[in-house]
Design a protein around this motif. Structure first.
Motif, mmCIF file in Angstrom:
data_model
loop_
_atom_site.group_PDB
_atom_site.id
_atom_site.type_symbol
_atom_site.label_atom_id
_atom_site.label_comp_id
_atom_site.label_asym_id
_atom_site.label_seq_id
_atom_site.Cartn_x
_atom_site.Cartn_y
_atom_site.Cartn_z
ATOM 1 N N CYS A 171 69.089 56.011 71.865
ATOM 2 C CA CYS A 171 69.750 55.406 70.709
ATOM 3 C C CYS A 171 71.263 55.361 70.881
ATOM 4 C CB CYS A 171 69.411 56.209 69.460
ATOM 5 S SG CYS A 171 67.629 56.347 69.158
ATOM 6 N N GLN A 172 71.873 54.495 70.086
ATOM 7 C CA GLN A 172 73.321 54.343 70.091
ATOM 8 C C GLN A 172 73.876 54.986 68.819
ATOM 9 O OE1 GLN A 172 74.539 50.259 70.097
ATOM 10 N NE2 GLN A 172 76.687 50.743 69.743
ATOM 11 N N LEU A 173 74.845 55.867 68.979
ATOM 12 C CA LEU A 173 75.507 56.477 67.829
ATOM 13 C C LEU A 173 76.311 55.394 67.116
ATOM 14 C CD1 LEU A 173 76.144 59.092 66.279
ATOM 15 C CD2 LEU A 173 78.083 59.408 67.835
ATOM 16 N N ALA A 174 76.006 55.156 65.848
ATOM 17 C CA ALA A 174 76.640 54.060 65.111
ATOM 18 C C ALA A 174 77.750 54.526 64.176
ATOM 19 C CB ALA A 174 75.590 53.292 64.314
ATOM 20 N N LYS A 175 77.588 55.721 63.604
ATOM 21 C CA LYS A 175 78.555 56.182 62.612
ATOM 22 C C LYS A 175 78.479 57.699 62.516
ATOM 23 C CE LYS A 175 78.733 53.497 59.028
ATOM 24 N NZ LYS A 175 78.431 52.841 57.754
ATOM 25 N N ILE A 176 79.617 58.338 62.291
ATOM 26 C CA ILE A 176 79.664 59.792 62.082
ATOM 27 C C ILE A 176 80.286 60.053 60.719
ATOM 28 C CG2 ILE A 176 80.664 61.975 62.873
ATOM 29 C CD1 ILE A 176 80.633 60.856 65.707
ATOM 30 N N TYR A 177 79.653 60.940 59.967
ATOM 31 C CA TYR A 177 80.172 61.368 58.671
ATOM 32 C C TYR A 177 80.652 62.803 58.819
ATOM 33 C CZ TYR A 177 77.466 57.356 57.082
ATOM 34 O OH TYR A 177 76.945 56.108 56.921
ATOM 35 N N ASP A 178 81.939 62.987 58.996
ATOM 36 C CA ASP A 178 82.500 64.323 59.260
ATOM 37 C C ASP A 178 82.250 65.303 58.126
ATOM 38 O OD1 ASP A 178 83.478 63.785 61.800
ATOM 39 O OD2 ASP A 178 85.362 62.981 61.023
ATOM 40 N N ARG A 179 82.431 64.870 56.907
ATOM 41 C CA ARG A 179 82.298 65.788 55.770
ATOM 42 C C ARG A 179 80.890 66.338 55.625
ATOM 43 N NH1 ARG A 179 86.086 63.714 50.860
ATOM 44 N NH2 ARG A 179 87.929 63.369 52.142
ATOM 45 N N GLU A 180 79.889 65.549 55.933
ATOM 46 C CA GLU A 180 78.499 65.980 55.773
ATOM 47 C C GLU A 180 77.886 66.470 57.086
ATOM 48 O OE1 GLU A 180 79.098 62.526 54.912
ATOM 49 O OE2 GLU A 180 79.687 63.011 52.873
ATOM 50 N N SER A 181 78.651 66.467 58.170
ATOM 51 C CA SER A 181 78.107 66.796 59.503
ATOM 52 C C SER A 181 76.863 65.961 59.761
ATOM 53 C CB SER A 181 77.791 68.282 59.616
ATOM 54 O OG SER A 181 78.958 69.041 59.487
ATOM 55 N N ALA A 182 76.977 64.682 59.513
ATOM 56 C CA ALA A 182 75.849 63.769 59.646
ATOM 57 C C ALA A 182 76.251 62.554 60.466
ATOM 58 C CB ALA A 182 75.358 63.333 58.263
ATOM 59 N N ALA A 183 75.238 61.775 60.844
ATOM 60 C CA ALA A 183 75.499 60.579 61.647
ATOM 61 C C ALA A 183 74.400 59.551 61.429
ATOM 62 C CB ALA A 183 75.585 60.951 63.126
ATOM 63 N N GLU A 184 74.648 58.353 61.941
ATOM 64 C CA GLU A 184 73.652 57.279 61.968
ATOM 65 C C GLU A 184 73.497 56.819 63.405
ATOM 66 O OE1 GLU A 184 74.453 53.932 59.424
ATOM 67 O OE2 GLU A 184 74.778 55.215 57.675
ATOM 68 N N TRP A 185 72.253 56.513 63.761
ATOM 69 C CA TRP A 185 71.947 55.997 65.087
ATOM 70 C C TRP A 185 71.173 54.694 64.948
ATOM 71 C CZ3 TRP A 185 71.544 61.006 63.581
ATOM 72 C CH2 TRP A 185 72.231 61.973 64.340
ATOM 73 N N LEU A 186 71.348 53.792 65.900
ATOM 74 C CA LEU A 186 70.558 52.577 66.003
ATOM 75 C C LEU A 186 69.765 52.672 67.300
ATOM 76 C CD1 LEU A 186 73.205 49.942 64.891
ATOM 77 C CD2 LEU A 186 71.366 50.965 63.528
ATOM 78 N N CYS A 187 68.472 52.439 67.187
ATOM 79 C CA CYS A 187 67.583 52.607 68.332
ATOM 80 C C CYS A 187 66.772 51.341 68.534
ATOM 81 C CB CYS A 187 66.631 53.781 68.093
ATOM 82 S SG CYS A 187 67.443 55.271 67.451
ATOM 83 N N GLU A 188 66.421 51.092 69.775
ATOM 84 C CA GLU A 188 65.586 49.946 70.097
ATOM 85 C C GLU A 188 64.148 50.299 69.750
ATOM 86 O OE1 GLU A 188 64.492 47.662 74.148
ATOM 87 O OE2 GLU A 188 66.611 48.178 73.861
ATOM 88 N N GLY A 189 63.485 49.413 69.050
ATOM 89 C CA GLY A 189 62.101 49.635 68.678
ATOM 90 C C GLY A 189 61.168 48.739 69.461
ATOM 91 N N TYR A 190 60.243 48.124 68.783
ATOM 92 C CA TYR A 190 59.265 47.236 69.397
ATOM 93 C C TYR A 190 59.562 45.807 68.959
ATOM 94 C CZ TYR A 190 54.752 45.096 70.404
ATOM 95 O OH TYR A 190 53.761 44.276 70.869
ATOM 96 N N GLN A 191 59.476 44.864 69.871
ATOM 97 C CA GLN A 191 59.742 43.450 69.599
ATOM 98 C C GLN A 191 61.076 43.250 68.871
ATOM 99 O OE1 GLN A 191 56.430 41.774 67.413
ATOM 100 N NE2 GLN A 191 55.230 41.503 69.268
ATOM 101 N N ASP A 192 62.104 43.888 69.361
ATOM 102 C CA ASP A 192 63.450 43.762 68.793
ATOM 103 C C ASP A 192 63.566 44.257 67.351
ATOM 104 O OD1 ASP A 192 64.430 42.655 71.181
ATOM 105 O OD2 ASP A 192 63.793 40.652 70.562
ATOM 106 N N ILE A 193 62.616 45.054 66.902
ATOM 107 C CA ILE A 193 62.737 45.656 65.574
ATOM 108 C C ILE A 193 63.609 46.895 65.719
ATOM 109 C CG2 ILE A 193 61.541 46.773 63.654
ATOM 110 C CD1 ILE A 193 59.121 45.027 64.309
ATOM 111 N N GLN A 194 64.730 46.876 65.044
ATOM 112 C CA GLN A 194 65.669 47.989 65.103
ATOM 113 C C GLN A 194 65.118 49.211 64.375
ATOM 114 O OE1 GLN A 194 70.072 47.430 64.495
ATOM 115 N NE2 GLN A 194 69.516 48.239 62.502
ATOM 116 N N VAL A 195 65.375 50.396 64.943
ATOM 117 C CA VAL A 195 65.057 51.661 64.288
ATOM 118 C C VAL A 195 66.385 52.295 63.895
ATOM 119 C CG1 VAL A 195 63.913 53.900 64.486
ATOM 120 C CG2 VAL A 195 63.009 51.925 65.744
ATOM 121 N N TRP A 196 66.526 52.601 62.626
ATOM 122 C CA TRP A 196 67.742 53.198 62.085
ATOM 123 C C TRP A 196 67.428 54.634 61.709
ATOM 124 C CZ3 TRP A 196 68.408 55.163 57.123
ATOM 125 C CH2 TRP A 196 69.728 55.405 56.708
ATOM 126 N N VAL A 197 68.268 55.559 62.170
ATOM 127 C CA VAL A 197 68.089 56.977 61.860
ATOM 128 C C VAL A 197 69.399 57.492 61.287
ATOM 129 C CG1 VAL A 197 67.542 59.269 62.773
ATOM 130 C CG2 VAL A 197 66.453 57.243 63.766
#
Length: 167
Positions: A14-40
């Motif tokens: 996956c590709q790191l898309a965003k970091i939230y410093d205050r919450e110690s959190a992040a968002e990732w974008l991942c390749e799924g099946y048939q170009d369906i994006q997986v967001w975490v």
């Protein structure tokens, strides 16, 4: 119904898309099946997983398990006539037992998620440690409910047990 698996390793797949410093959190974008994006999205305690072009706006982007959790590293895509209609993802949970903070039950839950623009949401939870043949039950759930589930409803607790879900 056919099925196929794809990886969901946040560090390797996956590709790191965003970091939230205050919450110690992040968002990732991942390749799924048939170009369906997986967001975490998530951090130290809970994660959210959604699918599709606008995954971060789908109902699944706001659904998580109550206990501390993290998603597994394999997504099973359930196909109908070659098109993905649902996913099955194993989540790992940590449930505090009793009053001692050091007493932790490590659970596993299969989350069945319906796919569809504006209708991507959790439709079923299966305690994978308490249920015999949990993947079979998850696939049956996807086959029967994907495409007709109303995302306004709470996901169904299926199979036996619920300890992995915190009850």
């Amino acid at each position: 119904m056919d099925r196929i698996e794809t990886g969901l390793n946040l560090i390797g797949d996956c590709q790191l898309a965003k970091i939230y410093d205050r919450e110690s959190a992040a968002e990732w974008l991942c390749e799924g099946y048939q170009d369906i994006q997986v967001w975490v999205s998530g951090g130290q305690e809970r994660f959210y997983v959604s699918f599709g072009a606008a995954a971060d706006e789908e109902p699944a982007a706001f659904q998580t398990l109550e206990p501390r959790n993290q998603p597994g590293e394999r997504v099973e895509w359930v196909l109908e006539d070659g098109q993905p209609v649902a996913t099955i993802l194993r989540w790992f949970t940590q449930v505090q037992e009793g009053l001692k903070r050091t007493s932790i039950y490590r659970g596993e839950v299969l989350v069945v998620t319906q796919l569809g623009e504006g209708q991507t949401c959790h439709i079923g939870y299966i305690d994978a440690l308490a249920t015999q043949n949990p993947y079979e039950l998850a696939r049956d759930t996807a086959r029967l409910l994907a495409g007709i589930w109303d995302c306004q409803q709470a996901p169904k607790l299926l199979g036996r047990g619920g300890r992995s879900l915190g009850f």
